[in-house]
Scaffold this motif. Structure first.
Motif, PDB file in Angstrom:
ATOM      1  N   LYS A 174       0.809  -1.199   0.000  1.00 48.79           N
ATOM      2  CA  LYS A 174       0.000   0.000   0.000  1.00 48.79           C
ATOM      3  C   LYS A 174       0.853   1.264   0.000  1.00 48.79           C
ATOM      4  CE  LYS A 174      -3.792  -2.321   2.086  1.00 48.79           C
ATOM      5  NZ  LYS A 174      -5.026  -2.227   2.755  1.00 48.79           N
ATOM      6  N   ASP A 175       2.158   1.101   0.102  1.00 48.30           N
ATOM      7  CA  ASP A 175       3.045   2.261   0.063  1.00 48.30           C
ATOM      8  C   ASP A 175       3.535   2.493  -1.359  1.00 48.30           C
ATOM      9  OD1 ASP A 175       3.083   2.934   2.834  1.00 48.30           O
ATOM     10  OD2 ASP A 175       4.357   1.182   3.186  1.00 48.30           O
ATOM     11  N   ILE A 176       3.715   3.751  -1.695  1.00 44.51           N
ATOM     12  CA  ILE A 176       4.245   4.142  -2.993  1.00 44.51           C
ATOM     13  C   ILE A 176       5.619   4.759  -2.780  1.00 44.51           C
ATOM     14  CG2 ILE A 176       3.897   5.580  -5.032  1.00 44.51           C
ATOM     15  CD1 ILE A 176       1.722   3.493  -4.716  1.00 44.51           C
ATOM     16  N   TYR A 177       6.621   4.181  -3.450  1.00 44.91           N
ATOM     17  CA  TYR A 177       7.974   4.717  -3.410  1.00 44.91           C
ATOM     18  C   TYR A 177       8.260   5.361  -4.763  1.00 44.91           C
ATOM     19  CZ  TYR A 177       8.803   1.867   0.747  1.00 44.91           C
ATOM     20  OH  TYR A 177       8.743   1.310   2.002  1.00 44.91           O
ATOM     21  N   VAL A 178       8.813   6.550  -4.756  1.00 40.75           N
ATOM     22  CA  VAL A 178       9.186   7.228  -5.994  1.00 40.75           C
ATOM     23  C   VAL A 178      10.601   7.770  -5.860  1.00 40.75           C
ATOM     24  CG1 VAL A 178       6.832   7.794  -6.683  1.00 40.75           C
ATOM     25  CG2 VAL A 178       8.118   9.403  -5.292  1.00 40.75           C
TER      26      VAL A 178
ATOM     27  N   VAL B  88      14.512  10.013  -2.775  1.00 40.12           N
ATOM     28  CA  VAL B  88      13.536   8.928  -2.684  1.00 40.12           C
ATOM     29  C   VAL B  88      12.467   9.349  -1.681  1.00 40.12           C
ATOM     30  CG1 VAL B  88      13.147   6.533  -1.967  1.00 40.12           C
ATOM     31  CG2 VAL B  88      15.207   7.128  -3.264  1.00 40.12           C
ATOM     32  N   TRP B  89      11.200   9.148  -2.069  1.00 38.18           N
ATOM     33  CA  TRP B  89      10.080   9.425  -1.187  1.00 38.18           C
ATOM     34  C   TRP B  89       9.263   8.151  -0.993  1.00 38.18           C
ATOM     35  CZ3 TRP B  89      11.366  12.650  -5.253  1.00 38.18           C
ATOM     36  CH2 TRP B  89      11.689  13.966  -4.937  1.00 38.18           C
ATOM     37  N   LYS B  90       8.795   7.945   0.213  1.00 40.41           N
ATOM     38  CA  LYS B  90       7.826   6.886   0.510  1.00 40.41           C
ATOM     39  C   LYS B  90       6.516   7.620   0.764  1.00 40.41           C
ATOM     40  CE  LYS B  90       6.694   3.306   3.882  1.00 40.41           C
ATOM     41  NZ  LYS B  90       7.132   2.676   5.149  1.00 40.41           N
TER      42      LYS B  90
ATOM     43  N   VAL C 108      16.697   7.365 -12.824  1.00 42.58           N
ATOM     44  CA  VAL C 108      15.738   6.259 -12.881  1.00 42.58           C
ATOM     45  C   VAL C 108      16.137   5.235 -11.837  1.00 42.58           C
ATOM     46  CG1 VAL C 108      15.059   6.608 -15.278  1.00 42.58           C
ATOM     47  CG2 VAL C 108      16.970   5.113 -14.764  1.00 42.58           C
ATOM     48  N   GLY C 109      15.146   4.582 -11.219  1.00 44.08           N
ATOM     49  CA  GLY C 109      15.472   3.704 -10.115  1.00 44.08           C
ATOM     50  C   GLY C 109      14.601   2.476 -10.015  1.00 44.08           C
ATOM     51  N   SER C 110      14.992   1.625  -9.059  1.00 44.99           N
ATOM     52  CA  SER C 110      14.297   0.380  -8.766  1.00 44.99           C
ATOM     53  C   SER C 110      14.589   0.030  -7.311  1.00 44.99           C
ATOM     54  CB  SER C 110      14.819  -0.716  -9.700  1.00 44.99           C
ATOM     55  OG  SER C 110      14.127  -1.916  -9.488  1.00 44.99           O
ATOM     56  N   MET C 111      13.791  -0.868  -6.760  1.00 39.99           N
ATOM     57  CA  MET C 111      14.041  -1.360  -5.409  1.00 39.99           C
ATOM     58  C   MET C 111      14.264  -2.855  -5.442  1.00 39.99           C
ATOM     59  SD  MET C 111      11.420   0.598  -2.841  1.00 39.99           S
ATOM     60  CE  MET C 111      12.143  -0.113  -1.374  1.00 39.99           C
ATOM     61  N   SER C 112      15.108  -3.320  -4.535  1.00 43.43           N
ATOM     62  CA  SER C 112      15.301  -4.748  -4.304  1.00 43.43           C
ATOM     63  C   SER C 112      15.311  -4.930  -2.800  1.00 43.43           C
ATOM     64  CB  SER C 112      16.617  -5.229  -4.925  1.00 43.43           C
ATOM     65  OG  SER C 112      16.804  -6.602  -4.686  1.00 43.43           O
TER      66      SER C 112
END
Length: 132
Positions: A1-5, A20-22, A40-44
């Motif tokens: 339900k969280d949005i990371y940008v 980075v914002w949550k 540009v990014g990604s999460m792991s």
């Protein structure tokens, strides 16, 4: 339900910062030491991976980061732009293009190692990808 940008904002007159914002709360900010064209990014897991594209003196350079740590610069002897990043099973995959004036060569980098995917003459520009 969280949005990371992830994106970038002006840090001072000589540098932008990756941010980075949550949801709408800042998680971290990293000054990049120069002005960028995009990030540009990604999460792991809980780690943030991102690339910052710089363009100066008619040359594009791209630097890869994990959280607030610089990992490496992609193809430092070429003019490049990275367009997407994914991390799968601990490997960092990035797609983008070698830039040669108005021409482009599509490239996939795996943990910093470049692999040309299509010849420059095909006029293909890579924008995004999925690793399956």
């Amino acid at each position: 339900k969280d949005i990371y940008v992830i994106g970038h904002e002006n840090y001072n007159s000589n540098s932008d910062a990756a941010v980075v914002w949550k949801n709408d709360v800042e998680v971290f900010k990293l000054p990049l030491g120069g002005l960028v064209s995009n990030v540009v990014g990604s999460m792991s897991g809980k780690d943030y991976y991102f690339v910052a594209n710089f363009y100066k003196n008619n040359k594009g350079t791209t630097v890869v980061y994990k959280n607030k740590t610089k990992l490496y610069q992609l193809s430092p002897d070429k003019s490049i732009a990275a367009n997407a990043i994914q991390v799968v099973s601990g490997k960092v995959y990035i797609v983008g293009n070698y830039l040669n004036g108005t021409k482009s060569t599509p490239v996939l980098w795996t943990d910093g190692k470049a692999q040309v995917l299509f010849a420059e003459g095909r006029k293909i520009y890579l924008n995004d990808f999925v690793v399956k």
